[in-house]
Motif scaffolding. Structure first.
Motif, PDB file in Angstrom:
ATOM      1  N   ASN A 188       0.827  -1.214   0.000  1.00 42.02           N
ATOM      2  CA  ASN A 188       0.000   0.000   0.000  1.00 42.02           C
ATOM      3  C   ASN A 188       0.858   1.258   0.000  1.00 42.02           C
ATOM      4  O   ASN A 188       0.549   2.240  -0.683  1.00 42.02           O
TER       5      ASN A 188
ATOM      6  N   TYR B  12      -0.920  -4.077  -8.455  1.00 43.86           N
ATOM      7  CA  TYR B  12      -1.535  -3.747  -7.169  1.00 43.86           C
ATOM      8  C   TYR B  12      -2.817  -4.536  -6.904  1.00 43.86           C
ATOM      9  O   TYR B  12      -3.039  -5.027  -5.791  1.00 43.86           O
TER      10      TYR B  12
ATOM     11  N   SER C 148      -3.218  -7.025  -3.809  1.00 45.89           N
ATOM     12  CA  SER C 148      -4.209  -6.714  -2.770  1.00 45.89           C
ATOM     13  C   SER C 148      -5.078  -7.909  -2.396  1.00 45.89           C
ATOM     14  O   SER C 148      -5.687  -7.923  -1.317  1.00 45.89           O
TER      15      SER C 148
ATOM     16  N   LEU D  51      -7.031  -8.459   1.090  1.00 49.81           N
ATOM     17  CA  LEU D  51      -8.467  -8.275   1.152  1.00 49.81           C
ATOM     18  C   LEU D  51      -9.205  -9.542   1.559  1.00 49.81           C
ATOM     19  O   LEU D  51     -10.258  -9.488   2.196  1.00 49.81           O
TER      20      LEU D  51
ATOM     21  N   ARG E   3      -7.380  -5.264   5.909  1.00 50.26           N
ATOM     22  CA  ARG E   3      -8.436  -5.168   4.902  1.00 50.26           C
ATOM     23  C   ARG E   3      -8.962  -3.735   4.808  1.00 50.26           C
ATOM     24  O   ARG E   3      -9.163  -3.200   3.716  1.00 50.26           O
TER      25      ARG E   3
ATOM     26  N   THR F  86      -6.338  -1.504   3.116  1.00 53.28           N
ATOM     27  CA  THR F  86      -6.221  -1.787   1.686  1.00 53.28           C
ATOM     28  C   THR F  86      -7.426  -1.260   0.920  1.00 53.28           C
ATOM     29  O   THR F  86      -7.285  -0.732  -0.193  1.00 53.28           O
TER      30      THR F  86
ATOM     31  N   MET G 173      -6.938   1.489  -1.945  1.00 57.06           N
ATOM     32  CA  MET G 173      -7.385   1.168  -3.298  1.00 57.06           C
ATOM     33  C   MET G 173      -8.390   2.197  -3.801  1.00 57.06           C
ATOM     34  O   MET G 173      -8.326   2.630  -4.963  1.00 57.06           O
TER      35      MET G 173
END
Length: 495
Positions: free
Chosen positions: A241, A283, A287, A291, A299, A302, A306
């Motif tokens: 991230n 990415y 992720s 996730l 989570r 992220t 995102m």
């Protein structure tokens, strides 16, 4: 007009067209301005029966002949019109309400950037400059940006007789306006030629689909739930991230720099590589473990990162692909205003980029790329998970592997990692920043058969290169072959 460009009051981009400008305006000669056309500005001259000429600035015409006094009713106006470019030369101020001092004229004149094709630098731009300087004594714009001319995929000028004309409306119907717009931006190098190829347009349509799918993936993972636009980036602790936020800041700076220099192709290229390559290909994939299997804090972080990154993608891409980005903007989260009115980001790489995160993710993505490339070259079945061996495992690489093992194994389709003192026979080696990995392929592929195939491919390639170099050394080929064929041969030989 010459003084305006020589003093820098008006700048021409690309700069080398200033020589063309100088040539036209220093070598200019009188020419006939009237044309036998139906539409245009009629020349304000009237004739009496004796052939006397009366010129009048009155919209109603003269009150009579200026020489013999013949009545106005008997006068006949010249039927020819001024040259087309005379009318076009009035454009900068006439569209804003001049001669009245309208609010539009006060606000928008002079304008900032005039954009047009380089082929009408003299015919239109010079006439606008001369007309405005003569009438309002002010340059009409501070910068003249000259774009390249659109040609077909082989660089030929489009013409009906050649049958190579591409109708933009047909392209829009098939591929969408965004794909056509982005293609033009991606090919708009300074002073270059825009070779319009439908295959490239189709590729940029797929680019738009790629962003759409990334936003769809985000929706499926709850990224947009309760989301609203945030100019300030979220806090992040996960390496992946922190890495993508720094990359987002970098691409914003690259796009701003390119746009300021009128290098629209560089801006488009930076966005394409970032959105497709780093956001969608890397990415989004990185992720997934966070996730799906991460702790609640991971989570939540992220999802926030995102959402912010995809927001930045939409904003930066909006000038080039306005329709799909506006649609996505409306469909994702709660927005206070339309995307076209959103604030342009000002985030700086110096504030967001973190060298340790960049270094680690660079190592991870580089390793995955090398493994994938080796697998493809050696014809390893795409779905097969294979073992990976390693020698000289440096402490930094060992730590990076440990933190990203799940990601690497998932994306490179690695079954396991084994430390060895030396690689077994039939191992394809992979270098990764001070650490050497290896793919033991014995038993997975036929090594002897693969070696024979590669040797055969090299022989064939050597013959093709030799043939192309031979043609290029032949003066008859270079002189007589079509220019696009010679250029294509040079490009293939260089590759």
């Amino acid at each position: 007009a010459l003084a305006a460009t020589r003093s820098g009051k008006t700048r021409i981009v690309p700069a080398h067209f200033e020589k063309t400008w100088e040539h036209w305006l220093t070598e200019i000669r009188d020419w006939n301005v009237s044309r036998q056309l139906w539409w245009g500005h009629r020349i304000p001259a009237w004739y009496c029966a004796d052939g006397h000429i009366t010129v009048s600035a009155d919209a109603e015409g003269p009150s009579g002949c200026s020489e013999c006094g013949a009545l106005a009713e008997s006068l006949v106006q010249e039927s020819d019109i001024f040259d087309t470019w005379f009318s076009s030369g009035l454009w900068p101020f006439s569209t804003l309400g001049w001669p009245d001092q309208t609010s539009d004229l006060k606000r928008y004149y002079p304008s900032q950037v005039m954009e047009t094709g380089h082929d009408i630098l003299f015919f239109w731009v010079a006439r606008m400059m001369m007309m405005q300087l003569a009438v309002v004594d002010q340059v009409p714009f501070h910068t003249v940006y000259l774009h390249g001319l659109v040609r077909d995929a082989k660089g030929k000028k489009m013409s009906k007789s050649l049958g190579n004309v591409i109708d933009p409306l047909e392209i829009i119907d098939e591929y969408g306006a965004d794909a056509l717009r982005f293609t033009n931006a991606a090919m708009a190098s300074l002073g270059g030629v825009l070779k319009l190829d439908t295959q490239r347009i189709a590729g940029y349509r797929n680019f738009g689909t790629k962003l759409w799918n990334a936003c769809r993936f985000a929706e499926m993972n709850g990224v947009w739930e309760g989301h609203s636009t945030h100019a300030t980036p979220p806090k992040a602790t996960a390496t992946v991230n922190r890495w993508i936020m720094g990359e987002t800041a970098r691409v914003r700076e690259a796009v701003d720099t390119a746009l300021a220099d009128y290098r629209y192709n560089d801006a488009a290229d930076a966005l394409y590589k970032f959105i497709w390559g780093k956001v969608c290909d890397w990415y989004v994939e990185f992720s997934k473990p966070l996730l799906m299997d991460g702790a609640e804090a991971e989570r939540a972080e992220t999802r926030a990162v995102m959402a912010w990154v995809l927001d930045q993608c939409m904003i930066l891409l909006h000038p080039m692909m306005p329709f799909i980005t506006e649609e996505l903007w409306a469909a994702t989260g709660t927005r206070a205003k339309m995307l076209v009115h959103a604030d342009w980001p000002t985030l700086a790489a110096a504030d967001l980029a973190e060298p340790d995160a960049d270094r680690e993710m660079g190592w991870v993505t580089g390793l995955i790329d090398e493994v994938r490339s080796t697998r493809a070259q050696m014809h390893v079945p795409a779905g097969l998970h294979v073992p990976l061996a390693v020698t000289e495992f440096s402490p930094e690489a060992r730590a990076a592997w440990a933190r990203n093992e799940v990601l690497i194994k998932r994306l490179a389709r690695i079954e396991s990692l084994t430390e060895v003192s030396e690689f077994p026979k039939g191992t394809a080696t992979i270098a990764a920043d001070g650490t050497t990995f290896g793919l033991p392929l014995a038993g997975i592929i036929d090594v002897a058969e693969e070696r024979a195939r590669l040797e055969k491919s090299l022989e064939k390639l050597a013959k093709e290169i030799g043939g192309m170099e031979g043609r290029l050394k032949n003066p008859k080929f270079v002189e007589s072959a079509p220019e696009e064929v010679v250029e294509e041969t040079r490009e293939l030989a260089a590759q």
